[in-house]
Design an enzyme around this catalytic site. Structure first.
Site, PDB file in Angstrom:
ATOM      1  N   GLY A  40       2.516   3.055  10.984  1.00  0.00           N
ATOM      2  CA  GLY A  40       3.456   4.156  10.794  1.00  0.00           C
ATOM      3  C   GLY A  40       4.085   4.666  12.073  1.00  0.00           C
ATOM      4  O   GLY A  40       4.751   5.696  12.078  1.00  0.00           O
ATOM      5  N   GLU A  65      -6.925   5.101   7.739  1.00  0.00           N
ATOM      6  CA  GLU A  65      -6.759   6.497   7.329  1.00  0.00           C
ATOM      7  C   GLU A  65      -8.000   7.002   6.611  1.00  0.00           C
ATOM      8  O   GLU A  65      -8.369   8.178   6.743  1.00  0.00           O
ATOM      9  CB  GLU A  65      -5.510   6.624   6.443  1.00  0.00           C
ATOM     10  CG  GLU A  65      -4.234   6.415   7.222  1.00  0.00           C
ATOM     11  CD  GLU A  65      -3.035   6.054   6.369  1.00  0.00           C
ATOM     12  OE1 GLU A  65      -1.966   5.799   6.956  1.00  0.00           O
ATOM     13  OE2 GLU A  65      -3.162   6.010   5.130  1.00  0.00           O
ATOM     14  N   ASN A  99       0.859  -1.189   0.000  1.00  0.00           N
ATOM     15  CA  ASN A  99       0.000   0.000   0.000  1.00  0.00           C
ATOM     16  C   ASN A  99       0.895   1.238   0.000  1.00  0.00           C
ATOM     17  O   ASN A  99       1.422   1.622   1.036  1.00  0.00           O
ATOM     18  CB  ASN A  99      -0.909  -0.011   1.236  1.00  0.00           C
ATOM     19  CG  ASN A  99      -1.772   1.247   1.308  1.00  0.00           C
ATOM     20  OD1 ASN A  99      -1.972   1.943   0.310  1.00  0.00           O
ATOM     21  ND2 ASN A  99      -2.305   1.525   2.488  1.00  0.00           N
ATOM     22  N   TRP A 100       1.047   1.843  -1.178  1.00  0.00           N
ATOM     23  CA  TRP A 100       1.961   2.979  -1.301  1.00  0.00           C
ATOM     24  C   TRP A 100       1.392   4.282  -0.770  1.00  0.00           C
ATOM     25  O   TRP A 100       2.114   5.261  -0.633  1.00  0.00           O
ATOM     26  CB  TRP A 100       2.357   3.159  -2.772  1.00  0.00           C
ATOM     27  CG  TRP A 100       3.325   2.126  -3.248  1.00  0.00           C
ATOM     28  CD1 TRP A 100       3.812   1.065  -2.548  1.00  0.00           C
ATOM     29  CD2 TRP A 100       3.933   2.056  -4.543  1.00  0.00           C
ATOM     30  NE1 TRP A 100       4.681   0.340  -3.318  1.00  0.00           N
ATOM     31  CE2 TRP A 100       4.783   0.923  -4.550  1.00  0.00           C
ATOM     32  CE3 TRP A 100       3.836   2.833  -5.692  1.00  0.00           C
ATOM     33  CZ2 TRP A 100       5.527   0.563  -5.673  1.00  0.00           C
ATOM     34  CZ3 TRP A 100       4.577   2.474  -6.806  1.00  0.00           C
ATOM     35  CH2 TRP A 100       5.420   1.356  -6.789  1.00  0.00           C
ATOM     36  N   LYS A 101       0.084   4.308  -0.533  1.00  0.00           N
ATOM     37  CA  LYS A 101      -0.561   5.537  -0.053  1.00  0.00           C
ATOM     38  C   LYS A 101      -0.230   6.680  -1.021  1.00  0.00           C
ATOM     39  O   LYS A 101      -0.242   6.477  -2.235  1.00  0.00           O
ATOM     40  CB  LYS A 101      -0.159   5.830   1.384  1.00  0.00           C
ATOM     41  CG  LYS A 101      -0.396   4.632   2.318  1.00  0.00           C
ATOM     42  CD  LYS A 101      -0.110   4.927   3.761  1.00  0.00           C
ATOM     43  CE  LYS A 101      -0.319   3.679   4.611  1.00  0.00           C
ATOM     44  NZ  LYS A 101      -0.160   3.928   6.046  1.00  0.00           N
ATOM     45  N   SER A 158       3.361  -1.527  10.715  1.00  0.00           N
ATOM     46  CA  SER A 158       4.824  -1.472  10.859  1.00  0.00           C
ATOM     47  C   SER A 158       5.488  -2.829  10.623  1.00  0.00           C
ATOM     48  O   SER A 158       6.448  -3.202  11.300  1.00  0.00           O
ATOM     49  CB  SER A 158       5.215  -0.911  12.235  1.00  0.00           C
ATOM     50  OG  SER A 158       4.756   0.417  12.384  1.00  0.00           O
ATOM     51  N   HIS A 166      -9.512   1.376   4.974  1.00  0.00           N
ATOM     52  CA  HIS A 166      -8.249   1.585   5.691  1.00  0.00           C
ATOM     53  C   HIS A 166      -8.472   2.602   6.807  1.00  0.00           C
ATOM     54  O   HIS A 166      -9.301   3.503   6.691  1.00  0.00           O
ATOM     55  CB  HIS A 166      -7.177   2.084   4.713  1.00  0.00           C
ATOM     56  CG  HIS A 166      -5.803   2.099   5.294  1.00  0.00           C
ATOM     57  ND1 HIS A 166      -5.353   3.100   6.124  1.00  0.00           N
ATOM     58  CD2 HIS A 166      -4.768   1.225   5.171  1.00  0.00           C
ATOM     59  CE1 HIS A 166      -4.107   2.849   6.483  1.00  0.00           C
ATOM     60  NE2 HIS A 166      -3.726   1.713   5.923  1.00  0.00           N
ATOM     61  N   GLU A 220      -5.278  -4.263  11.007  1.00  0.00           N
ATOM     62  CA  GLU A 220      -4.283  -3.203  11.156  1.00  0.00           C
ATOM     63  C   GLU A 220      -4.580  -2.414  12.422  1.00  0.00           C
ATOM     64  O   GLU A 220      -5.416  -1.499  12.401  1.00  0.00           O
ATOM     65  CB  GLU A 220      -4.314  -2.263   9.954  1.00  0.00           C
ATOM     66  CG  GLU A 220      -3.806  -2.859   8.664  1.00  0.00           C
ATOM     67  CD  GLU A 220      -3.384  -1.768   7.691  1.00  0.00           C
ATOM     68  OE1 GLU A 220      -2.263  -1.839   7.180  1.00  0.00           O
ATOM     69  OE2 GLU A 220      -4.173  -0.843   7.462  1.00  0.00           O
ATOM     70  N   GLY A 237       2.867  -0.940   4.456  1.00  0.00           N
ATOM     71  CA  GLY A 237       2.894   0.484   4.146  1.00  0.00           C
ATOM     72  C   GLY A 237       4.295   0.958   3.819  1.00  0.00           C
ATOM     73  O   GLY A 237       4.811   0.750   2.723  1.00  0.00           O
ATOM     74  N   GLY A 238       4.944   1.595   4.786  1.00  0.00           N
ATOM     75  CA  GLY A 238       6.247   2.225   4.558  1.00  0.00           C
ATOM     76  C   GLY A 238       7.298   1.303   3.962  1.00  0.00           C
ATOM     77  O   GLY A 238       8.047   1.701   3.057  1.00  0.00           O
TER      78      GLY A 238
END
Length: 245
Positions: A167, A92, A11-13, A206, A90, A161, A227-228
């Site tokens: 994050g 967010e 998930n590159w956001k 994470s 998600h 999640e 994610g990151g």
């Protein structure tokens, strides 16, 4: 031992570019697709790019099929550019864009109607966790989706999640994550035993090359929503290799 094929989703956001996509696809294409499935979910503008044998997913979907909804993207459009998966609900999206359980459920239905597979995100906040409400929140979020599905199939994926671990560098312990994943599977079994056996449940929060192997070794964790760490080709490749069945 589970027969569910491990699934690892990037998930590159609001990150990434065409070069990263090209480099990522070249590396991921060397994976054995019979042992692990890798999916890339870049921003909308890169979804029409050729990703060879690597499946693409969208980060969001409109609950409507068409109409005067400026800035929205429908399931039909996503399918038209080669999408296969859609991330729905998600944290967010829930926190920053006000997506309620009802809205998430409508988006899941829209995803399935378009012939796409939803990756349905659920998770508790730090406050909810501290108040001992984790399973209450997870149960509510999962049932909100299952209660509106027209029929049960293996064409859905859940992703646990914990909001407090996204994050932040914090990660649920393997025991904490496995407990919640097991609870989700028990909820699924309450609706349909086949659904419980076939549905893949991912962990996100994470996840990195250092902790992914232990997490993926749990009975009910079938991969990860990353994610990151998915913005670095080497890191994401290692995570995928750690998920190999």
């Amino acid at each position: 031992m589970s027969t569910r094929l491990p699934l690892v989703v990037a998930n590159w956001k609001l990150n990434g570019d065409r070069d990263l996509l090209t480099n990522m696809v070249e590396r991921l294409d060397t994976l054995n697709a019979e042992q692990v499935e890798a999916v890339i979910c870049p921003p909308f503008v890169y979804l029409s790019e050729d990703t060879a044998s690597i499946q693409k997913g969208a980060q969001n979907i409109a609950s409507q099929e068409s109409g005067a909804f400026t800035g929205e993207i429908s399931g039909r459009m996503l399918r038209d550019v080669g999408c296969y998966y859609v991330i729905v609900g998600h944290s967010e999206r829930r926190a920053l864009f006000g997506e309620t359980d009802d809205i998430v459920a409508e988006k899941v239905k829209a995803t399935l109607s378009a012939g796409l597979i939803p990756i349905i995100c659920v998770g508790e906040t730090d406050e909810e966790r501290e108040n001992g409400e984790t399973l209450t929140v997870i149960t509510r979020q999962v049932k909100a989706v299952l209660d509106v599905l027209p029929s049960f199939s293996d064409s859905i994926v859940f992703a646990y999640e914990p909001v407090w671990a996204i994050g932040t560098g914090k990660t649920a312990s393997c025991e904490q994550a496995e407990d919640v994943h097991n609870e989700i599977r028990q909820i699924l079994a309450g609706y349909n035993h086949e659904l419980a056996n076939t549905t893949r449940i991912l962990y996100g929060g994470s996840v990195n090359p250092g902790n992914s192997k232990e997490l993926f070794g749990s009975d009910n964790i079938d991969g990860g929503l990353i994610g990151g760490a998915s913005l670095d080709v080497d890191s994401f490749m290692t995570i995928c290799e750690n998920a190999v069945a």
